[in-house]
Design an enzyme around this catalytic site. Sequence first.
Site, PDB file in Angstrom:
ATOM      1  CB  THR A  52      -1.543   6.722   2.071  1.00 44.78           C
ATOM      2  OG1 THR A  52      -1.691   7.297   0.781  1.00 44.78           O
ATOM      3  CG2 THR A  52      -1.640   7.803   3.136  1.00 44.78           C
TER       4      THR A  52
ATOM      5  CG  ASP B  93      -1.626   1.284   1.444  1.00 42.61           C
ATOM      6  OD1 ASP B  93      -2.294   1.737   0.512  1.00 42.61           O
ATOM      7  OD2 ASP B  93      -1.508   1.856   2.551  1.00 42.61           O
TER       8      ASP B  93
ATOM      9  CG  ASP C 240      -1.361   2.161   6.743  1.00 41.94           C
ATOM     10  OD1 ASP C 240      -1.772   2.039   5.569  1.00 41.94           O
ATOM     11  OD2 ASP C 240      -1.208   3.258   7.305  1.00 41.94           O
TER      12      ASP C 240
END
Length: 704
Positions: A389, A387, A589
Amino acid sequence: MMKPVSLAIVHDLPGRLRLRGGSTREATLLSRGVSLQTHAGVLAIHHSPVGRSLLVLYDPAVIGRSDLLLVLYDALTREPAPDATALSAPVQDRGGPSLLGLMFPLALRPLLPMGLRQIVAFKTAWPRLRRGLVSLARGLLDIDVLDAAAIALCIVRRDFRTLTTITVLLGLGEFLESWTRKRSEASLADSLARHSIRASLRQGDTERQVDASALRAGDMVVVRQGSFIPADGVVMSGEGLVDQSLMSGEAKLQEKRAGTAVFAGSLLEEGELLIQATEDGDKTVWRRTMLLLHDAEQRKASIQGQAEQLASRLAPFSLLLAALVFLVTGDPRRAASVLLVDYSCAIKLATPLAILAAMRQAASLGAAVRGGRHLEDLAKADVFVFDKTGTLTMAAPTVREIVPCNGWSRDEALRLAACLEEHFPHPVAKAVVRQAASEGLEHAERHATVEYVTAHGVASCLEGSRVLLGSRHFVEEDEGVDISPLEGHVVRWNDQGHTILYLTMGGELLAGFALDDPPRPEAAQVIAALRGMGVRRVIMLTGDLDGMAERMARELGITEWVAQALPDDKFRFIGELKREGHVVAMVGDGLNDAAALAEASVGCCMRRGADMARDAADIVLTHNELMTLPLLRSLATATLSRVQSNFACIVGANTLLLLGGLFGVTSPALGAFLHNSTTVAVAVNALRPYTLPALAANPVGGER
């Protein structure tokens, strides 16, 4: 005499007291507090061995705080009465034999008369004999039956010396496994127990601090600037800017006001909110990941499961071979030698020990691993999916570009913006001030008092003109400033996913500031290190626009990326990779990563990730550092290598011992001694710390 006890009071409110022990000894002493359950005024006592804490609920009207502390001190420091059965207890069950109970029969044997020696030997061996009989009654021919057959043969031959030696050595192997398991759990608990979320619970006109796990749906909580939102809920009053990138993958701060929804784990960057919880707090806080400790023992690596299945399948052949030897030779000693030398004991011991030792070392590196199976998958992963960000980036803004207009210079605009923003601690303001400092621009104050407009921007007065710095909503919609001079730049910045600030004075636009989320300092190094370890593909999945994704991928050396990916898109993408035959490691996250983390062969989540993402992940990076990944990959590879080398050693050594027993070269006692010595040696080898390559485990910019 009892050594001094140093326990910390970590929670102290009328009617509620929580103690925590720092050392293992103090944590054990806390368990004695449960005995006060029936004491006058004590309403309830909850002891948490994993959290090393004791929570006492009491009635202040019946027992005061001072009296309660005295009673607690007396209960926790009083020496327990000696247990007369403790020393005579032989090998306990598989849950955890005591070392004293194991060695006592050997130490006591020379001091006892012959008849009593036999009784002690039989009593010590009885639990294993009983387990074998239970397995036999269930129609199983497993390692318990094999051990029981060897023990029964020693009893029939009245060879109680060999019986005692066999029992003690087998028990020693179980003790080592139990000890390692407890050490592993303690290390994981220590790494996870440090992180918790507190909540300001409002009840009427009063506020009190509570653990977020105590919140219930309908509770009203106050969240102030810089605090994590403790539970899912709805804003009842107030305004603020919330970083919810953990849930949506968007780096931009989100404006929140009355009636809007907020998510647990989001960070309130600006403002103050009164929130009504819509979910119980214990469903969303970080501490819930403590449950991973209980899962770890029930999740075994497939290589471990295969080894144990092989061990169980070998047991019937050992029994059959012993029976054939006895039928052919008529010599019970040779049959006993065959029974006492088996492969399964060492295999079933060495493999879980190697994996548990790896899990313990992983905790020290900054990773909580849910089970050995995930270490194996991490070692075999040939595709890593990241991922963006909050995973590849810091989720903290920096100034990317400044475009002045209407006759102003770039330096003048940055100097004025920094002069306004230096009064405020929010991340966007800090980014502007840091940029001015990095360029050596001094910004003496010439403006009037700065007014902060929550979730909008700042306003002041300079040389009689109103100065504004803030969002488009603030300067264009609220203040009516024309921003068309920057329209072309604004379109490009929006396409690239930048956060935009507008600087105006006297109703005229002076400059536009584009801010973005920079990559983690270690991200490029981590990607290069993984490729050097044999990872074939590194892919970035992000919900951001194509422009931002392409720019970030180029900076980090990533050649494959997918932009504007929704949670369902990420889930399907991971599934397609697995169907192509890849072993996929997913690193994320956010709440939008949770489904993909669960679908991946092994899912890794950052410590500050969303609760659902952490729950879905197989590995949590507790130090929030990407550099843990290549270290963990090396550890996983070393674990598989050690399991395989131990397996080869076990098969080779026990084959030689088996041949020695068949041809009468080794006696049953010598065979048992050599076999169990080999087992213990392999177990000790499995416990050794793993040697890892010298990678930068804590690069600049990492967060602890």
